[in-house]
Design a protein around this motif. Structure first.
Motif, PDB file in Angstrom:
ATOM      1  N   TYR A   1       0.832  -1.208   0.000  1.00 19.89           N
ATOM      2  CA  TYR A   1       0.000   0.000   0.000  1.00 19.89           C
ATOM      3  C   TYR A   1       0.867   1.259   0.000  1.00 19.89           C
ATOM      4  N   THR A   2       1.942   1.231   0.779  1.00 18.26           N
ATOM      5  CA  THR A   2       2.847   2.377   0.827  1.00 18.26           C
ATOM      6  C   THR A   2       3.506   2.600  -0.523  1.00 18.26           C
ATOM      7  N   ALA A   3       3.917   1.528  -1.183  1.00 19.55           N
ATOM      8  CA  ALA A   3       4.539   1.645  -2.504  1.00 19.55           C
ATOM      9  C   ALA A   3       3.550   2.221  -3.524  1.00 19.55           C
ATOM     10  N   VAL A   4       2.312   1.779  -3.462  1.00 16.14           N
ATOM     11  CA  VAL A   4       1.291   2.294  -4.378  1.00 16.14           C
ATOM     12  C   VAL A   4       1.078   3.788  -4.144  1.00 16.14           C
ATOM     13  N   VAL A   5       0.999   4.195  -2.900  1.00 10.74           N
ATOM     14  CA  VAL A   5       0.793   5.616  -2.582  1.00 10.74           C
ATOM     15  C   VAL A   5       1.986   6.440  -3.062  1.00 10.74           C
ATOM     16  N   LEU A   6       3.194   5.981  -2.798  1.00  7.94           N
ATOM     17  CA  LEU A   6       4.383   6.732  -3.218  1.00  7.94           C
ATOM     18  C   LEU A   6       4.485   6.812  -4.731  1.00  7.94           C
ATOM     19  N   ALA A   7       4.169   5.719  -5.428  1.00 12.58           N
ATOM     20  CA  ALA A   7       4.205   5.734  -6.895  1.00 12.58           C
ATOM     21  C   ALA A   7       3.156   6.690  -7.449  1.00 12.58           C
ATOM     22  N   THR A   8       1.976   6.688  -6.861  1.00 11.32           N
ATOM     23  CA  THR A   8       0.915   7.589  -7.310  1.00 11.32           C
ATOM     24  C   THR A   8       1.304   9.043  -7.087  1.00 11.32           C
ATOM     25  N   VAL A   9       1.858   9.344  -5.926  1.00 11.42           N
ATOM     26  CA  VAL A   9       2.293  10.708  -5.635  1.00 11.42           C
ATOM     27  C   VAL A   9       3.396  11.126  -6.604  1.00 11.42           C
ATOM     28  N   ALA A  10       4.341  10.241  -6.873  1.00  8.48           N
ATOM     29  CA  ALA A  10       5.423  10.558  -7.805  1.00  8.48           C
ATOM     30  C   ALA A  10       4.869  10.814  -9.209  1.00  8.48           C
ATOM     31  N   PHE A  11       3.937   9.978  -9.653  1.00  7.98           N
ATOM     32  CA  PHE A  11       3.341  10.150 -10.979  1.00  7.98           C
ATOM     33  C   PHE A  11       2.649  11.501 -11.095  1.00  7.98           C
ATOM     34  N   PHE A  12       1.815  11.829 -10.110  1.00  7.48           N
ATOM     35  CA  PHE A  12       1.090  13.093 -10.177  1.00  7.48           C
ATOM     36  C   PHE A  12       2.016  14.294 -10.023  1.00  7.48           C
ATOM     37  N   THR A  13       3.091  14.145  -9.276  1.00 14.78           N
ATOM     38  CA  THR A  13       4.072  15.226  -9.159  1.00 14.78           C
ATOM     39  C   THR A  13       4.693  15.523 -10.513  1.00 14.78           C
ATOM     40  N   VAL A  14       5.122  14.484 -11.207  1.00 19.09           N
ATOM     41  CA  VAL A  14       5.712  14.660 -12.531  1.00 19.09           C
ATOM     42  C   VAL A  14       4.664  15.191 -13.510  1.00 19.09           C
ATOM     43  N   PHE A  15       3.468  14.642 -13.472  1.00 23.48           N
ATOM     44  CA  PHE A  15       2.400  15.078 -14.377  1.00 23.48           C
ATOM     45  C   PHE A  15       2.116  16.566 -14.211  1.00 23.48           C
ATOM     46  N   PHE A  16       1.917  17.013 -12.983  1.00 23.00           N
ATOM     47  CA  PHE A  16       1.592  18.423 -12.770  1.00 23.00           C
ATOM     48  C   PHE A  16       2.790  19.323 -13.035  1.00 23.00           C
ATOM     49  N   ALA A  17       4.001  18.834 -12.821  1.00 22.58           N
ATOM     50  CA  ALA A  17       5.189  19.626 -13.160  1.00 22.58           C
ATOM     51  C   ALA A  17       5.255  19.838 -14.670  1.00 22.58           C
ATOM     52  N   VAL A  18       4.978  18.803 -15.444  1.00 27.76           N
ATOM     53  CA  VAL A  18       4.986  18.925 -16.907  1.00 27.76           C
ATOM     54  C   VAL A  18       3.864  19.850 -17.370  1.00 27.76           C
ATOM     55  N   VAL A  19       2.682  19.705 -16.810  1.00 30.50           N
ATOM     56  CA  VAL A  19       1.565  20.584 -17.165  1.00 30.50           C
ATOM     57  C   VAL A  19       1.903  22.029 -16.813  1.00 30.50           C
TER      58      VAL A  19
END
Length: 60
Positions: A29-47
């Protein structure tokens, strides 16, 4: 005081019913949360970068 004691007893009773995750589930669960946060961080940085560049082009 009786209400407080009764409340705390009910809290303990309810906490005993909780299904707590084991170590493997918690790590997953922790890995899923960290991966999701990392994905959205990169996504919003690119946007954000794209919108910034678009605004820069419009106002030049």
């Amino acid at each position: 005081m009786q209400r407080v004691t009764s409340f705390l007893k009910e809290v303990v009773r309810e906490l005993k019913k909780v299904s707590w995750p084991n170590r493997k589930e918690l790590v997953n669960y922790t890995a899923v949360v960290l991966a999701t946060v990392a994905f959205f961080t990169v996504f919003f940085a690119v946007v954000d970068l794209g919108i910034s560049e678009l605004i820069r082009l419009v106002f030049e």
